[in-house]
Design a protein around this motif. Structure first.
Motif, mmCIF file in Angstrom:
data_model
loop_
_atom_site.group_PDB
_atom_site.id
_atom_site.type_symbol
_atom_site.label_atom_id
_atom_site.label_comp_id
_atom_site.label_asym_id
_atom_site.label_seq_id
_atom_site.Cartn_x
_atom_site.Cartn_y
_atom_site.Cartn_z
ATOM 1 N N ASP A 47 0.865 -1.183 0.000
ATOM 2 C CA ASP A 47 0.000 0.000 0.000
ATOM 3 C C ASP A 47 0.906 1.240 0.000
ATOM 4 O O ASP A 47 1.556 1.543 1.010
ATOM 5 C CB ASP A 47 -0.906 -0.024 1.233
ATOM 6 C CG ASP A 47 -1.865 1.156 1.290
ATOM 7 O OD1 ASP A 47 -1.771 2.038 0.414
ATOM 8 O OD2 ASP A 47 -2.693 1.190 2.226
ATOM 9 N N ARG A 48 0.953 1.934 -1.113
ATOM 10 C CA ARG A 48 1.845 3.090 -1.230
ATOM 11 C C ARG A 48 1.432 4.230 -0.306
ATOM 12 O O ARG A 48 2.236 5.108 -0.007
ATOM 13 C CB ARG A 48 1.844 3.600 -2.680
ATOM 14 C CG ARG A 48 2.278 2.556 -3.704
ATOM 15 C CD ARG A 48 3.757 2.283 -3.621
ATOM 16 N NE ARG A 48 4.175 1.268 -4.603
ATOM 17 C CZ ARG A 48 5.423 0.859 -4.761
ATOM 18 N NH1 ARG A 48 6.381 1.381 -4.023
ATOM 19 N NH2 ARG A 48 5.718 -0.068 -5.650
ATOM 20 N N ALA A 49 0.172 4.227 0.161
ATOM 21 C CA ALA A 49 -0.304 5.279 1.059
ATOM 22 C C ALA A 49 -0.011 4.966 2.519
ATOM 23 O O ALA A 49 -0.206 5.809 3.399
ATOM 24 C CB ALA A 49 -1.805 5.495 0.867
ATOM 25 N N ASP A 50 0.441 3.762 2.769
ATOM 26 C CA ASP A 50 0.723 3.328 4.142
ATOM 27 C C ASP A 50 2.013 3.977 4.624
ATOM 28 O O ASP A 50 2.989 4.104 3.870
ATOM 29 C CB ASP A 50 0.847 1.806 4.176
ATOM 30 C CG ASP A 50 0.771 1.243 5.590
ATOM 31 O OD1 ASP A 50 1.234 1.919 6.532
ATOM 32 O OD2 ASP A 50 0.271 0.126 5.750
ATOM 33 N N ASP A 51 2.023 4.409 5.898
ATOM 34 C CA ASP A 51 3.235 4.995 6.476
ATOM 35 C C ASP A 51 4.340 3.945 6.652
ATOM 36 O O ASP A 51 5.512 4.292 6.772
ATOM 37 C CB ASP A 51 2.920 5.630 7.835
ATOM 38 C CG ASP A 51 2.096 6.904 7.694
ATOM 39 O OD1 ASP A 51 2.120 7.503 6.603
ATOM 40 O OD2 ASP A 51 1.423 7.289 8.674
ATOM 41 N N LYS A 52 3.947 2.685 6.708
ATOM 42 C CA LYS A 52 4.927 1.620 6.896
ATOM 43 C C LYS A 52 5.748 1.459 5.614
ATOM 44 O O LYS A 52 5.189 1.360 4.518
ATOM 45 C CB LYS A 52 4.221 0.307 7.219
ATOM 46 C CG LYS A 52 5.157 -0.837 7.603
ATOM 47 C CD LYS A 52 4.387 -2.127 7.847
ATOM 48 C CE LYS A 52 3.466 -1.991 9.045
ATOM 49 N NZ LYS A 52 2.768 -3.276 9.319
ATOM 50 N N PRO A 53 7.078 1.429 5.715
ATOM 51 C CA PRO A 53 7.917 1.298 4.518
ATOM 52 C C PRO A 53 7.576 0.031 3.730
ATOM 53 O O PRO A 53 7.192 -0.987 4.320
ATOM 54 C CB PRO A 53 9.337 1.221 5.093
ATOM 55 C CG PRO A 53 9.245 1.826 6.447
ATOM 56 C CD PRO A 53 7.868 1.515 6.954
ATOM 57 N N GLN A 63 6.253 -3.931 4.811
ATOM 58 C CA GLN A 63 5.006 -4.520 4.343
ATOM 59 C C GLN A 63 5.264 -5.889 3.703
ATOM 60 O O GLN A 63 4.537 -6.851 3.956
ATOM 61 C CB GLN A 63 4.313 -3.592 3.348
ATOM 62 C CG GLN A 63 3.838 -2.267 3.943
ATOM 63 C CD GLN A 63 3.074 -1.437 2.929
ATOM 64 O OE1 GLN A 63 2.167 -1.950 2.263
ATOM 65 N NE2 GLN A 63 3.422 -0.160 2.805
#
Length: 259
Positions: free
Chosen positions: A8-14, A18
């Motif tokens: 998920d490119r919108a996720d704050d997790k690198p 992921q």
């Protein structure tokens, strides 16, 4: 066929975390069972649409958790060794020594492994202050020091160093590389030191460079430490044993009464 989602490119997790999370979940839920090869770098790069470094960071995270191992030229595999079940209330039972089996042999065989011991070194030394206090001996007294490495199906899982008062080991096979059937404790009991009880202190930490070498560990894999003291029926300490175990290779079980 392993099914993986997308990052998920919108996720704050690198992205690498992921990817590591998806592979971790597949390992935990047995979609990638022990010994199974993970998708190759090229396959993961194509599936997730990320750079090679991102995939390598994800693999590094899984290796640091002890979930996977790398085999040069072959790929990355789910760690193949499930835990050795170590039942503290049974492993030192006298019945096993009567059958000529030492504790590690008992627990490895019960868990379905072929046990082996190597790197055996036996000598006499002066005890350090900690060992002298535990064994109630003088710092000037000799102790027999036995160091060795244990393997299950050829894979290192534990190192151990035993300290025995020389007065209790003298004239026995405890001072030889091969202690004979039943191991150290059988020889102590033959030498009029019938065992009565054991105490154990369990800890966890990261291994030293030498421990990593001996146990063939990758960077970031933790170890368990078990410090045991054995007492005879006169409540005399007859051995101190310092063991270092690969954390992912063991399941420790303790049974004790509710009082």
């Amino acid at each position: 066929m392993l099914q993986l989602g997308q990052i998920d490119r919108a996720d704050d997790k690198p992205p690498y975390r992921q990817i590591a999370g998806m592979l971790r979940a597949a390992i935990i839920h047995n979609q990638l069972p022990p010994g199974e090869r993970l998708p190759s770098e090229a396959e993961l790069i194509e599936h997730f649409g990320v750079a090679r470094m991102t995939v390598r960071q994800a693999m590094h995270e899984l290796r640091s958790e002890g979930l996977v191992i790398s085999q040069h030229g072959r790929g990355v595999f789910v760690r193949p060794t499930p835990p050795i079940h170590r039942l503290a209330s049974d492993r030192f039972a006298r019945k096993h020594r009567a059958e000529g089996k030492a504790a590690f042999t008992v627990e490895a065989e019960k868990s379905g492994y072929s046990p082996q011991v190597d790197n055996i070194v036996v000598n006499r030394q002066k005890p350090n202050s900690f060992v002298a206090e535990r064994l109630k001996v003088s710092p000037n007294d000799d102790v027999v020091v036995r160091s060795r490495r244990y393997l299950a199906n050829g894979r290192p899982v534990e190192t151990a160093v035993s300290f025995i008062p020389a007065a209790f080991a003298e004239g026995t096979k405890i001072e030889q590389a091969d202690t004979g059937p039943g191991g150290i404790y059988a020889r102590l009991e033959e030498n009029n030191h019938a065992l009565s009880r054991f105490t154990e202190e369990v800890g966890a930490r990261m291994p030293t460079p030498e421990e990593r070498r001996q146990l063939e560990l990758e960077q970031g894999v933790p170890v368990l430490t078990v410090l045991r003291t054995a007492y005879d029926t006169n409540d005399i300490a007859v051995e101190v044993c310092d063991t270092v175990k690969v954390a992912s290779a063991y399941l420790l079980e303790y049974e004790f009464p509710a009082r």
